[in-house]
Design a protein around this motif. Structure first.
Motif, short mmCIF file in Angstrom:
data_model
loop_
_atom_site.label_atom_id
_atom_site.label_comp_id
_atom_site.label_asym_id
_atom_site.label_seq_id
_atom_site.Cartn_x
_atom_site.Cartn_y
_atom_site.Cartn_z
N GLU A 252 1.11 -1.39 0.06
CA GLU A 252 0.03 0.08 -0.05
C GLU A 252 0.95 1.11 -0.47
OE1 GLU A 252 -2.53 0.18 3.58
OE2 GLU A 252 -3.62 -1.78 2.32
N GLN A 253 1.46 1.47 0.48
CA GLN A 253 2.51 2.32 0.60
C GLN A 253 4.13 2.51 -0.64
OE1 GLN A 253 1.31 3.79 3.43
NE2 GLN A 253 2.81 5.43 3.76
N GLY A 254 3.58 1.75 -0.88
CA GLY A 254 4.66 1.65 -2.17
C GLY A 254 6.30 1.19 -2.01
N VAL A 255 6.13 0.11 -0.64
CA VAL A 255 7.68 0.59 -0.55
C VAL A 255 7.76 -1.62 -0.87
CG1 VAL A 255 8.79 0.15 2.00
CG2 VAL A 255 7.14 1.89 1.31
N SER A 256 8.90 -1.87 -1.29
CA SER A 256 9.56 -2.63 -1.34
C SER A 256 9.96 -3.49 0.03
CB SER A 256 11.26 -2.57 -2.29
OG SER A 256 11.81 -4.03 -2.26
N SER A 257 9.44 -4.81 -0.24
CA SER A 257 8.59 -5.69 0.55
C SER A 257 10.74 -6.71 0.81
CB SER A 257 8.55 -6.48 1.11
OG SER A 257 8.00 -6.98 0.18
N GLU A 258 11.76 -6.22 0.11
CA GLU A 258 12.87 -7.93 -0.27
C GLU A 258 13.31 -7.64 1.28
OE1 GLU A 258 15.77 -5.19 -3.08
OE2 GLU A 258 14.17 -4.19 -2.78
N LEU A 259 13.59 -6.17 2.15
CA LEU A 259 14.68 -6.51 3.34
C LEU A 259 13.83 -7.62 4.03
CD1 LEU A 259 15.64 -3.24 4.19
CD2 LEU A 259 16.95 -5.20 3.47
N LEU A 260 12.32 -8.02 3.97
CA LEU A 260 12.26 -8.74 4.79
C LEU A 260 11.80 -9.69 4.40
CD1 LEU A 260 8.36 -6.14 5.92
CD2 LEU A 260 10.74 -6.24 7.21
N PRO A 262 12.99 -12.81 2.73
CA PRO A 262 14.01 -13.50 3.13
C PRO A 262 13.82 -14.42 4.62
CG PRO A 262 15.65 -12.00 2.53
CD PRO A 262 14.25 -11.32 2.54
N PHE A 263 13.64 -13.36 5.65
CA PHE A 263 13.02 -14.24 7.16
C PHE A 263 12.05 -14.34 7.08
CE2 PHE A 263 12.38 -14.12 10.92
CZ PHE A 263 12.85 -14.23 12.38
N MET A 264 11.47 -13.91 6.54
CA MET A 264 10.07 -14.46 6.19
C MET A 264 9.72 -15.46 5.52
SD MET A 264 7.41 -11.12 5.43
CE MET A 264 7.04 -9.59 6.63
N ALA A 265 10.14 -15.85 4.67
CA ALA A 265 10.17 -17.18 3.63
C ALA A 265 10.46 -18.08 4.90
CB ALA A 265 10.79 -17.14 2.50
N LEU A 266 11.17 -18.25 6.11
CA LEU A 266 11.87 -19.09 6.63
C LEU A 266 11.49 -19.72 7.79
CD1 LEU A 266 15.80 -17.85 7.44
CD2 LEU A 266 15.44 -19.37 5.71
N MET A 267 10.13 -18.37 7.83
CA MET A 267 9.04 -18.85 9.00
C MET A 267 8.21 -19.46 8.22
SD MET A 267 8.94 -14.52 10.91
CE MET A 267 7.65 -14.91 11.80
N THR A 281 12.46 -19.50 16.71
CA THR A 281 14.10 -19.87 17.37
C THR A 281 14.40 -20.95 16.15
OG1 THR A 281 13.91 -19.43 19.81
CG2 THR A 281 15.46 -21.24 18.89
N GLY A 282 13.67 -22.19 16.13
CA GLY A 282 13.52 -22.38 14.73
C GLY A 282 14.01 -22.66 13.25
N VAL A 283 14.03 -21.19 13.35
CA VAL A 283 14.74 -20.63 12.31
C VAL A 283 16.17 -21.28 12.11
CG1 VAL A 283 15.35 -18.43 10.57
CG2 VAL A 283 12.75 -18.94 11.58
N VAL A 284 17.15 -20.69 13.51
CA VAL A 284 18.62 -20.92 13.43
C VAL A 284 18.86 -22.23 12.83
CG1 VAL A 284 19.96 -21.39 15.66
CG2 VAL A 284 18.24 -19.81 15.51
N ASP A 285 18.17 -23.52 13.24
CA ASP A 285 18.40 -24.99 12.58
C ASP A 285 18.05 -25.24 10.94
OD1 ASP A 285 18.55 -25.90 14.91
OD2 ASP A 285 16.14 -26.79 15.23
N LEU A 286 17.19 -24.32 10.66
CA LEU A 286 16.88 -24.41 9.25
C LEU A 286 18.70 -23.27 7.98
CD1 LEU A 286 13.88 -23.05 8.33
CD2 LEU A 286 14.66 -24.81 8.86
N LEU A 287 19.47 -22.45 9.21
CA LEU A 287 20.14 -21.48 8.45
C LEU A 287 21.01 -22.73 8.27
CD1 LEU A 287 19.59 -18.40 10.08
CD2 LEU A 287 19.47 -19.04 7.91
N LEU A 288 21.64 -24.16 9.53
CA LEU A 288 22.32 -24.85 9.75
C LEU A 288 22.86 -26.29 9.05
CD1 LEU A 288 22.74 -25.20 13.72
CD2 LEU A 288 24.38 -24.12 12.24
N PRO A 289 23.76 -26.17 8.13
CA PRO A 289 23.97 -28.25 7.38
C PRO A 289 23.16 -29.01 7.76
CG PRO A 289 25.92 -26.87 8.05
CD PRO A 289 24.80 -26.13 8.68
#
Length: 289
Positions: A252-260, A262-267, A281-289
């Motif tokens: 609505e504000q015409g602002v790119s959401s590209e900073l948000l 990546p984290f939202m996709a992991l959630m 917290t579980g996002v931490v596990d998704l970042l690990l091998p």
């Protein structure tokens, strides 16, 4: 002539190296300085420092040698001809944990004790009591014990272990968290641009981020216990639902959401795996091998 424990050589006189050398000078240490561009030493010489013509000469002048250069390659180049046998080498050049471990082995092979450092400050904070400046140190525990008083002159000194890479890892981990915070701040200012005074909005932003920073303790407790549902008030299912409002508002504000996003996709991935009653917290596990 002071005792060796009151002598220090500083190699590299950029903004940070110069501030550190100046702090030791002010504390009465016999300070030898060297910089590839010799002119940078002149203000410090005027304040009582001794200028060395070469890096090897600076190393020879003191038992405690502190290196603050551009990168790890610069450290190797500067010290290539120096006699490090019996020296205490403290490298506060910004680098990776791998750089630090390699440099520690290199220094040991040349007869020096070694500490690596990660500076958690900007130059104006150095040598200023109460500024909050500190340096992470890792590597030789004996070196740190012997030189702790000297290392505490420019800023507080925090030892984080015998693994030479630990200081750099702590440094980069905190800087990475800061980068994420800056991303959120940028998005927040973009949303309110033109709708609220940035100067009036900034105190609200600082207040909110300060209040939310305490969530790190909850994440730590979850990671220690392995139970990511412990004490959760806003669970992942709720937050993923709430993300839709954040994204619609940005649109609505015409602002790119590209900073948000990546984290939202992991959630969303964590939620899809059946963890809706956890927090993030579980996002931490998704970042690990």
């Amino acid at each position: 002539m002071g005792h060796d424990t009151e002598r220090v050589s500083v190699l590299g006189l950029g903004a940070m190296g110069g501030a550190i050398a100046r702090a030791w000078l002010a504390a009465g240490y016999e300070t030898t300085v060297w910089n590839r561009t010799a002119g940078r030493a002149e203000p410090l010489v005027a304040e009582g420092a001794k200028a060395a013509a070469t890096a090897a000469e600076a190393v020879a002048a003191s038992g405690l040698v502190v290196v603050c250069l551009l990168d790890d390659a610069s450290v190797g180049e500067a010290l290539a001809d120096a006699d490090l046998a019996g020296k205490d080498l403290v490298n506060i050049t910004t680098g990776t944990p791998g750089d630090a471990r390699d440099r520690a082995r290199w220094a040991s092979g040349r007869g020096a004790r070694y500490l690596d450092g990660g500076i958690m400050a900007v130059p104006p904070m150095i040598g200023v009591p109460g500024s909050g400046a500190y340096v992470f140190y890792s590597g030789s525990p004996d070196l740190f014990a012997d030189r702790q008083d000297a290392l505490g002159v420019p800023s507080a000194a925090r030892y984080v272990g015998a693994d030479a890479g630990s200081a750099a890892l702590h440094d980069v981990a905190l800087l990475s968290a800061m980068t994420g915070m800056f991303a959120g701040m940028a998005h927040a200012f973009a949303l309110t641009r033109g709708a609220a005074s940035p100067k009036q909005f900034a105190p609200l932003l600082v207040e909110w981020l300060t209040a939310m920073a305490g969530a790190a303790h909850g994440t730590a407790a979850h990671l220690e216990s392995g139970d990511y549902t412990l004490g959760v008030t806003s669970n992942l299912a709720m937050m993923v639902q709430g993300n839709r409002t954040l994204l619609r508002t940005a649109e609505e504000q015409g602002v790119s959401s590209e900073l948000l996003t990546p984290f939202m996709a992991l959630m969303e991935r964590r939620l899809a795996d059946g963890h809706g009653d956890e927090d993030t917290t579980g996002v931490v596990d998704l970042l690990l091998p």
